[in-house]
Each structure stands twice: as structure tokens, then as C-alpha cells.
Design a protein around this motif. Structure first.
Motif, PDB file in Angstrom:
ATOM      1  N   LEU A   1       0.896  -1.241  -0.096  1.00  0.00           N
ATOM      2  CA  LEU A   1       0.005  -0.130  -0.098  1.00  0.00           C
ATOM      3  C   LEU A   1       0.779   1.168   0.042  1.00  0.00           C
ATOM      4  O   LEU A   1       0.482   2.385  -0.673  1.00  0.00           O
TER       5      LEU A   1
ATOM      6  N   ALA B   1       2.168   1.548  -3.291  1.00  0.00           N
ATOM      7  CA  ALA B   1       1.158   2.082  -4.504  1.00  0.00           C
ATOM      8  C   ALA B   1       1.050   3.684  -4.166  1.00  0.00           C
ATOM      9  O   ALA B   1       0.785   4.394  -5.209  1.00  0.00           O
TER      10      ALA B   1
ATOM     11  N   PHE C   1       1.625   6.587  -6.850  1.00  0.00           N
ATOM     12  CA  PHE C   1       0.736   7.664  -7.047  1.00  0.00           C
ATOM     13  C   PHE C   1       1.276   9.015  -6.969  1.00  0.00           C
ATOM     14  O   PHE C   1       1.044   9.961  -8.110  1.00  0.00           O
TER      15      PHE C   1
ATOM     16  N   LEU D   1       1.660  11.849  -9.885  1.00  0.00           N
ATOM     17  CA  LEU D   1       1.287  13.339 -10.072  1.00  0.00           C
ATOM     18  C   LEU D   1       2.249  14.536  -9.883  1.00  0.00           C
ATOM     19  O   LEU D   1       2.313  15.258 -10.553  1.00  0.00           O
TER      20      LEU D   1
ATOM     21  N   ALA E   1      -8.495   7.275 -14.154  1.00  0.00           N
ATOM     22  CA  ALA E   1      -7.981   6.049 -13.087  1.00  0.00           C
ATOM     23  C   ALA E   1      -7.152   4.994 -13.924  1.00  0.00           C
ATOM     24  O   ALA E   1      -6.134   4.560 -13.273  1.00  0.00           O
TER      25      ALA E   1
ATOM     26  N   PHE F   1      -3.378   5.492 -14.141  1.00  0.00           N
ATOM     27  CA  PHE F   1      -2.495   5.327 -13.164  1.00  0.00           C
ATOM     28  C   PHE F   1      -2.137   3.674 -13.203  1.00  0.00           C
ATOM     29  O   PHE F   1      -1.017   3.385 -12.605  1.00  0.00           O
ATOM     30  N   VAL F   2      -3.053   2.727 -13.584  1.00  0.00           N
ATOM     31  CA  VAL F   2      -3.137   1.054 -12.945  1.00  0.00           C
ATOM     32  C   VAL F   2      -1.594   0.719 -13.628  1.00  0.00           C
ATOM     33  O   VAL F   2      -1.015   0.158 -13.077  1.00  0.00           O
TER      34      VAL F   2
ATOM     35  N   ALA G   1       1.849  -0.003 -12.018  1.00  0.00           N
ATOM     36  CA  ALA G   1       1.985  -0.897 -10.970  1.00  0.00           C
ATOM     37  C   ALA G   1       3.099  -1.944 -11.386  1.00  0.00           C
ATOM     38  O   ALA G   1       3.725  -2.460 -10.498  1.00  0.00           O
TER      39      ALA G   1
ATOM     40  N   LEU H   1       5.719  -2.388  -7.737  1.00  0.00           N
ATOM     41  CA  LEU H   1       4.601  -2.679  -6.981  1.00  0.00           C
ATOM     42  C   LEU H   1       4.206  -3.855  -6.957  1.00  0.00           C
ATOM     43  O   LEU H   1       3.906  -4.566  -6.145  1.00  0.00           O
ATOM     44  N   THR H   2       4.141  -4.528  -8.314  1.00  0.00           N
ATOM     45  CA  THR H   2       3.989  -5.988  -8.292  1.00  0.00           C
ATOM     46  C   THR H   2       4.120  -6.506  -9.818  1.00  0.00           C
ATOM     47  O   THR H   2       4.642  -5.691 -10.748  1.00  0.00           O
TER      48      THR H   2
ATOM     49  N   MET I   1      -9.303  15.932 -15.442  1.00  0.00           N
ATOM     50  CA  MET I   1      -9.025  14.434 -15.434  1.00  0.00           C
ATOM     51  C   MET I   1      -8.344  14.157 -16.759  1.00  0.00           C
ATOM     52  O   MET I   1      -7.435  13.188 -16.954  1.00  0.00           O
TER      53      MET I   1
ATOM     54  N   LEU J   1      -4.859  15.052 -16.939  1.00  0.00           N
ATOM     55  CA  LEU J   1      -4.117  14.342 -16.078  1.00  0.00           C
ATOM     56  C   LEU J   1      -3.999  13.025 -16.536  1.00  0.00           C
ATOM     57  O   LEU J   1      -2.818  12.395 -16.543  1.00  0.00           O
TER      58      LEU J   1
ATOM     59  N   MET K   1      -1.868  -3.445  -7.623  1.00  0.00           N
ATOM     60  CA  MET K   1      -2.517  -2.809  -8.983  1.00  0.00           C
ATOM     61  C   MET K   1      -4.046  -2.403  -8.460  1.00  0.00           C
ATOM     62  O   MET K   1      -4.097  -1.277  -9.250  1.00  0.00           O
TER      63      MET K   1
ATOM     64  N   VAL L   1      -3.717   0.906  -6.810  1.00  0.00           N
ATOM     65  CA  VAL L   1      -3.615   2.084  -7.699  1.00  0.00           C
ATOM     66  C   VAL L   1      -4.914   2.511  -8.306  1.00  0.00           C
ATOM     67  O   VAL L   1      -5.013   3.755  -8.403  1.00  0.00           O
TER      68      VAL L   1
ATOM     69  N   GLY M   1      -6.779   6.003  -7.758  1.00  0.00           N
ATOM     70  CA  GLY M   1      -7.304   6.887  -8.769  1.00  0.00           C
ATOM     71  C   GLY M   1      -8.916   7.342  -8.726  1.00  0.00           C
ATOM     72  O   GLY M   1      -9.108   8.282  -8.878  1.00  0.00           O
ATOM     73  N   LEU M   2      -9.668   6.129  -8.499  1.00  0.00           N
ATOM     74  CA  LEU M   2     -11.129   6.555  -8.347  1.00  0.00           C
ATOM     75  C   LEU M   2     -11.037   7.439  -6.963  1.00  0.00           C
ATOM     76  O   LEU M   2     -11.815   8.353  -7.164  1.00  0.00           O
TER      77      LEU M   2
END
Lengths: 458, 114
Positions: free
Chosen positions: A27, A30, A34, A38, A104, A107-108, A111, A130-131, A257, A260, B1, B4, B8-9
Motif C-alpha cells: 500500500l 502504491a 501515485f 502526480l 483512473a 495510473f494502473v 504498477a 509494486l507488483t 481529469m 491528467l 494494482m 492504484v 485513482g478513483l
């Protein structure tokens, strides 16, 4: 080469070891990813405006904070203070969902990007990533596919013509370039024998894949510009044609958004290029040799990763500063008639080169300049060279014939003087302009015999 | 994953709440009309567009499936049992696809203007 093959042959599972990473540390990481994205977005918008300013010989934003660094922050706050308008004709739910998806999803993908070596963090030994999964790179492609929904739905739900056209364009653009992108990545998978990002970085210990997979790199760089809707491929929001494209009806923070999302997407595709072709967090070749690799791995990896990432960012900005927008039909032609067929052929080629390296095509070797090359590899390279020559020959013939046809068509056109009517007019089909004389020769006192045409010009 | 994605949401949600607290709201109904460069909108929204996008969509499905087959193959090429045979098979597979693409191009499917 045999050691490389043996390395790749071990496993396609990730090299990164997440055994000592408790869930709370994930976490924390993550959150760090993030925040990293940003802050980088804030910086890159400032960087873009400053660099383009330099390229166009003007200062760029320099008022808010030192060197104008806080300009992006000020713009963000300004956007938050703007009224948020949902048009009456819009599909309300999708109009809300689209910017959320676009923001959203961007960003994913980050990871699975390895941003550094293995480090100590809060008493645990954990990789700066992250993973990772055995199919990590596919995840990026999948998330990019979902991210398109943001743009398509924004275009559709606005209930307006410009956004609809922008959304349609964007979907056709992204699906066309996603194929070329996926095919370009296949060559990397063939070399690495895995789709896990940490494994791919590990397999680049000897040689970054930008060298053996150079063509893939070129295709990937072109497609990543197409995927992120950046100039010269920003047809989805071409201001001159569609006012704002898919985000015409958006205002306030929903608009922010999309922006971004676009900038974070730029970082994501650049990070993937860094990982797959430039050795990820590995130190550059010269520096990696210093002090038995003391500047390689651990937290140092983060530095090299960020440097490579920002080189791509500069490339994006440079493109925007120097290239005009391409026409849509030219853009689609490049994707379907050039990138996809050549990349398919390239994948087959790499497969045969890999097979030769792995010894499927016989083991005999040829000694050249003191190095041993497998005979099969040389044979394949010769075949490819021959194919390229033949293709170039056909292309050249075709061009010569076309030029001759054009000349012929030109010769049949009627010559007109564009200034005959007093003001310049463009030629109609079947007409050809008489080029007016250069200013220098026109300024010379004209011979007596030429005075007739001067009079004609008014 | 997932973390993140949730983050974001969350960012989106927080930003929207903040915007609602800070941004002004005007009561003028004209602002809710569709934007068409300053003039009154003509006709209804969701206009018809050319069907030319359809050809690219079909081709995309074909080549996306092609890529789906290529990805797993790329990781098993090193396998001595599968390698040589799969190499020949993939060569034929890609050749068939290329012929298909050339056919589509010759029929004018890839030309943007009819």
C-alpha cells in the motif's frame, strides 16, 4: 549468446521477489507510485511549456514561483474553481464515468513497472516495483484498451457532433496502433522468453533490447505517440478541425481529469519503453562498470529510470514543438499499410534469428572478425537483405513510373497567370500556375521586350 | 494494482467533492446547450457517421486475435520440443494473415476516401 539463451530459458516467472513484502508495504508503495506520477505530471506540464517556449523563442510561463514552477499548480486550482457544466443533451451517467475511467486507468499500468533495484524499506527487503506477474506486459495493453473507453464514452455521451467525431477518430486510431504496438512487443518477448517486466529487465543484463530489437523500438515509439493522442497524432482533439475533439463539452475538473490522464499515459508508455528496450532501472553501460556495479541497482536504479523516462518526455515535447498534425487518411495509411505488415515480417524474422541462436536450425558456425556466428543466422540475414533489396527495387520502379505519369499530366495542363485578374487566384483542376519571377529579378530594370507582361500584372 | 486503481478513483471522487464545494453555479439555462462554436445547435445530437470505421473495426478483431496467438507462442519458442515445429506453423499463420491484409488493401478497404 548461449548464456543469454540459458538465462531466458530458466523461467518466465518474475525475477522480482515479493516474498518479504507485507501488504501494508504494498500500500505504501502504491501511494508512492501515485505521488510520483502526480508530481511528475505537474513538472512535465511546466517542462513542456518552458521547452516549447524556448523552441519558439519566447520565455514560457515564468511568473508563478521560481522559474514558473508553480504555474501548473495554479492552473489546477483555477480549473477546480470553474463552473462544471453538464450539457442538457448529454448522457448523464456516462458523461460522469468517462473522465473517471480516463483518469483512473492511466495510473494502473504503472504498477508493473520496475522503477529500481531491490531496496530496504521500513525493515523489509523489497523490489522497487509494486507488483509483477508472468503476463505483466499484457496488463499494460489491456489497461490501455480499457482506457480508450474513457475517450470513446466521453465523445459519445456528450451528445454533440464534435466530441462524437473526436471519439470515433480516437477509437479507430487507438485500435489501429494497438496492433502494431502489440506486434512490436512480440519481438521483445521472443528475445526475453517472458512477459514479466522484471524478467525482461533481468534478461537485458548483457545487452539492452534497443540493439537487437531496434525495429521494434522504432515502431513502439511511433505507436506510443499514436496511443497517447499526442502531436503529431492528436487527431482526436484536433483544434483546427473539431474545436476540442472528445473533450469539447467538458469543463472544470472533469476536463482536468482528461489532461491528467493524458500526461500520466505519456509516463506509462515511456516507462514501458524504458523497461522493454532501455534496460529499465539498469545503469547506462559506461556507468554500470564503475566500482564493480556500485552505481547499479538499489536506489540508484530509480535515478537511471527517471533519467530515461524524462528523455522520452523531452522527445514527446520535441515532437510537439517541431511537427504539424498529420492528415487522418495519412495517419491510418501509415498504421495499416506500413507499420502492421512490416512489423509482422519483423516478428517472423526475429523468430528465425532466435531459433538460429537456440540451435534449431543447425549448429555450424562461421568465424568472422574473430567472433563466431551461427551459419543459420547469417543465412537468414542474407535472405532478409535480399528481400529488402527486392522490395526497394520494386518501390523505386513504382516511384519512377508515378513521377513520369505526374509529369505527363502536368504537361497537358493549361498554363494560367494567377495575377491575370488583378489579384492572385489558385489554379483550377487541369490548370497550372506560371511561377511569378523572384523578387530580385523582378526588381531589375526589365528589358524593353518584356514590358508587355509587366503591364498585364497591373 | 487494484490499490492504484482505487487510489485513482478516490482522487476523482475527492476532486469532484472539492469542486462542488468551491466552484460557482450559474442559473442561466443557455449554458446547458450543446457547443457548436457559438451558434445555436443545428439538428439533434448523435449524428450519423460514415460506415468506413467498420472495416477497420473488423480488421482490428482479426489482428487482435493474431496478437493473442503470438504472445504465448513468443514465450514457448525456446522450448526444444515445440520450437522448430511452432516456428514453421507461425510462419504459415502470419503469411496467411499478410495475404489477407494485402487482399483488403487491394480491394480498397484501407483507403480512407472511397
Amino acid at each position: 549468446m548461449s548464456t543469454l539463451a540459458a538465462l531466458a530459458a530458466t523461467t518466465d516467472n518474475p525475477v522480482a521477489d515479493f516474498g518479504d513484502t507485507p501488504w501494508w508495504l504494498s500500500l505504501v508503495k502504491a501511494l508512492l507510485v501515485f505521488v510520483f506520477l502526480l508530481i511528475n505530471t505537474l513538472l512535465v506540464i511546466w517542462f513542456e511549456r518552458r521547452v516549447i517556449g524556448r523552441m519558439q523563442q519566447r520565455p514560457g510561463p515564468n511568473r508563478a514561483g521560481p522559474f514558473g514552477l508553480l504555474q501548473t499548480l495554479a492552473d489546477g486550482v483555477k480549473l477546480a474553481l470553474k463552473e462544471d457544466i453538464v450539457p442538457k443533451a448529454a448522457d448523464k451517467i456516462m458523461f460522469w464515468a468517462a473522465p473517471a475511467i480516463a483518469g483512473a486507468m492511466a495510473f494502473v499500468s504503472f504498477a508493473i513497472i520496475p522503477m529500481g533495484g531491490t531496496v530496504w524499506m521500513f525493515g523489509h527487503k523489497t523490489p522497487l516495483q509494486l507488483t509483477d506477474t508472468p503476463i505483466a506486459t499484457l496488463l499494460v495493453l489491456a489497461v490501455a484498451g480499457v482506457g480508450v473507453y474513457g475517450i470513446v464514452l466521453a465523445g459519445w455521451s456528450s451528445g454533440s457532433t464534435y466530441p462524437l467525431l473526436g471519439g470515433l477518430r480516437s477509437s479507430a486510431q487507438v485500435i489501429s496502433y494497438e496492433i502494431a504496438m502489440g506486434l512490436a512487443l512480440v519481438a521483445v518477448f521472443l528475445y526475453a522468453g517472458s512477459m514479466s517486466t522484471s524478467q525482461i529487465v533481468f534478461a537485458q543484463n548483457d545487452l539492452w533490447y534497443i540493439v537487437p530489437a531496434f525495429f521494434s523500438f522504432v515502431v513502439y515509439v511511433i505507436t506510443m505517440v499514436g496511443e497517447t493522442n499526442r502531436l503529431p497524432f492528436d487527431l482526436a482533439e484536433g483544434e483546427g478541425e473539431l474545436t476540442g475533439g472528445f473533450h469539447t463539452e467538458y469543463s472544470s475538473l472533469k476536463f482536468a481529469m482528461f489532461f491528467l490522464g493524458e500526461y500520466v499515459n505519456m509516463f506509462t508508455v515511456s516507462a514501458l519503453a524504458t523497461t522493454l528496450f532501455l534496460g529499465g532501472p539498469a545503469a547506462p553501460p559506461g556507468i554500470a562498470a564503475i566500482g564493480d556495479g556500485m552505481l547499479n541497482g538499489g536506489w540508484w536504479g530509480l535515478l537511471w529510470f527517471v533519467v530515461k523516462l524524462w528523455l522520452f518526455m523531452f522527445f514527446f515535447v520535441w515532437l510537439r514543438g517541431s511537427l504539424p498534425r498529420v492528415r487522418y487518411d495519412q495517419f491510418m495509411r501509415l498504421g495499416w499499410k506500413v507499420l502492421i505488415p512490416t512489423t509482422l515480417v519483423w516478428v517472423v524474422m526475429v523468430a528465425f534469428i532466435r531459433a538460429a541462436e537456440l540451435g534449431f536450425l543447425g549448429d555450424s558456425k562461421v568465424s568472422l572478425l574473430g567472433r563466431d556466428f551461427p551459419r543459420a543466422t547469417l543465412f537468414i540475414i542474407a535472405c532478409i537483405a535480399l528481400a529488402v533489396l527486392v522490395a526497394a527495387w520494386f518501390y523505386d520502379n513504382h516511384q519512377v513510373k508515378r513521377r513520369a505519369e505526374l509529369e505527363e499530366a502536368r504537361a497537358m495542363d493549361e498554363e494560367i497567370d494567377p495575377f491575370a485578374g488583378g489579384h492572385p487566384v489558385p489554379p483550377l483542376p487541369g490548370q497550372r500556375l506560371v511561377e511569378p519571377p523572384l523578387a530580385l529579378s523582378a526588381a531589375r530594370p526589365a528589358p524593353v521586350t518584356d514590358s508587355g507582361s509587366e503591364e498585364n500584372r497591373g | 494494482m487494484a490499490a492504484v486503481g482505487v487510489a485513482g478513483l478516490l482522487l476523482f471522487g475527492v476532486a469532484m467533492v472539492m469542486r462542488r464545494l468551491l466552484a460557482p453555479v450559474s442559473a442561466n439555462p443557455v449554458r446547458l446547450t450543446t457547443y457548436e462554436s457559438g451558434v445555436d445547435p443545428v439538428g439533434s445530437h448523435w449524428a450519423q457517421t460514415q460506415v468506413r470505421y467498420l472495416g477497420f473495426a473488423f480488421l482490428y478483431v482479426i489482428f487482435a486475435v493474431d496478437a493473442v496467438y503470438l504472445f504465448p507462442w513468443a514465450t514457448v519458442l525456446r522450448d526444444a520440443d515445440l520450437g522448430a515445429a511452432s516456428l514453421a506453423e507461425m510462419g504459415i499463420f502470419i503469411a496467411v494473415l499478410l495475404v489477407g491484409l494485402v487482399h483488403a488493401a487491394r480491394r480498397g478497404l484501407l483507403r480512407w476516401l472511397p
